[in-house]
Write an enzyme that holds these catalytic residues in place. Sequence first.
Site, PDB file in Angstrom:
ATOM      1  N   GLN A   1     -65.925 117.541 -17.185  1.00 12.65           N
ATOM      2  CA  GLN A   1     -67.320 117.461 -17.636  1.00 12.65           C
ATOM      3  C   GLN A   1     -68.236 118.403 -16.850  1.00 12.65           C
ATOM      4  O   GLN A   1     -69.419 118.115 -16.648  1.00 12.65           O
ATOM      5  CB  GLN A   1     -67.853 116.029 -17.573  1.00 12.65           C
ATOM      6  CG  GLN A   1     -67.234 115.075 -18.570  1.00 12.65           C
ATOM      7  CD  GLN A   1     -67.523 115.471 -20.010  1.00 12.65           C
ATOM      8  OE1 GLN A   1     -68.556 116.040 -20.327  1.00 12.65           O
ATOM      9  NE2 GLN A   1     -66.580 115.185 -20.896  1.00 12.65           N
ATOM     10  N   SER A   2     -67.716 119.551 -16.455  1.00 14.00           N
ATOM     11  CA  SER A   2     -68.486 120.484 -15.639  1.00 14.00           C
ATOM     12  C   SER A   2     -69.631 121.140 -16.410  1.00 14.00           C
ATOM     13  O   SER A   2     -69.407 121.872 -17.374  1.00 14.00           O
ATOM     14  CB  SER A   2     -67.562 121.576 -15.095  1.00 14.00           C
ATOM     15  OG  SER A   2     -68.295 122.617 -14.502  1.00 14.00           O
ATOM     16  N   ASN A   3     -70.865 120.905 -15.945  1.00 13.83           N
ATOM     17  CA  ASN A   3     -72.015 121.622 -16.488  1.00 13.83           C
ATOM     18  C   ASN A   3     -71.921 123.106 -16.185  1.00 13.83           C
ATOM     19  O   ASN A   3     -72.314 123.952 -16.993  1.00 13.83           O
ATOM     20  CB  ASN A   3     -73.310 121.065 -15.899  1.00 13.83           C
ATOM     21  CG  ASN A   3     -73.542 119.617 -16.243  1.00 13.83           C
ATOM     22  OD1 ASN A   3     -73.533 119.241 -17.410  1.00 13.83           O
ATOM     23  ND2 ASN A   3     -73.747 118.794 -15.227  1.00 13.83           N
TER      24      ASN A   3
ATOM     25  N   CYS B   1     -69.207 124.950 -15.917  1.00 20.92           N
ATOM     26  CA  CYS B   1     -68.274 125.604 -16.843  1.00 20.92           C
ATOM     27  C   CYS B   1     -68.912 125.791 -18.215  1.00 20.92           C
ATOM     28  O   CYS B   1     -68.742 126.837 -18.854  1.00 20.92           O
ATOM     29  CB  CYS B   1     -66.980 124.798 -16.949  1.00 20.92           C
ATOM     30  SG  CYS B   1     -65.908 124.960 -15.497  1.00 20.92           S
TER      31      CYS B   1
END
Length: 332
Positions: free
Chosen positions: A75-77, A79
């Site tokens: 859930q990386s913002n 990325c």
Amino acid sequence: MNLAKIARRRYTVGATPLEFLPNLSRELGGPRIHIKRDDLLGLTSGGNKTRKLEFLMADALARGADTIITTGAVQSNHCRLTLSAAVKEGLKCRLLIEERVEGSYNEEASGNNFLFRLLGAESITPVPGGTDLMTRMETMAQEVIAEGGRPYIVPGGGSNALGALGYVACAEEILTQSFDAGLDIDHVVCASGSGGTHAGLLAGFYGNQSGIPLTGISVRGAKGPQEAKIHGLAQQTLALAGAQLQIPVELSVVRDDFVGPGYSLPTKEMTEAIKLFARTEGILLDPVYTGKTAAGLVGMIQEGSFEKDSDVLFVHTGGSPALYAYPNESLG
């Protein structure tokens, strides 16, 4: 400092709003709480990484890159926004996803994972927590070279000195806005994770001799190591910006008592903070970063860290797409 000397792309038109939150301030009984709306930055669904990417992508383009490689958690913002910037610049992007909580990666998950697929990541590679991410990205870069491409590695969170310049720019933006509004900010609270946002703000406020205290709410690291990391990165960032100054170590302030059981793992205080911002001001926070940062802000208010008639600024670093992957944690 003169950031104009450093190559930069622009992904946001104008400054993000700096707003007073009267309902939240009233609900908490003071101080006067203000918010810097960096959730409204440009690129897909906004967030703090956009500012960092303006400098990092300019560097990638200057070096002739055709493929961006970066890393982040499930859930990386970061990325999401790096992929979005790559799309905007006509570049390919490969993502290395660290599963910091065992068993948490789900290829079909909603939130940012859905956006990775929608935006067309060239590849998404999950790895176990604790993997040497830079070594793995360097291997990915060699694979791109072997295929005839030109890779550029963006560090996790965009948090090197070049990326942190984005938050030197943000600090200067805040100072201009507060001056125009006649607002004397007594304290700033921000998230402290990979470090670029916290370090950039520290460098920007100190380099402009603002005298504004800054507290970072850790979402992962322990206080001592996190403070040392922030100080070191802020010093590097200040030097890159052209300021020959030494930042006092005591200005790097981190609270680590709102992390809870670990990175991205829910806490009662985080859940309550998300509901509080949503139901008083209609502002969405995320469970991983801004929810815990807001919990830190509320906790500091409740313990009497601020005078009732003071003005405190909360830096909203975005991340709301992750809400849709953590519905139970977000609503309690």
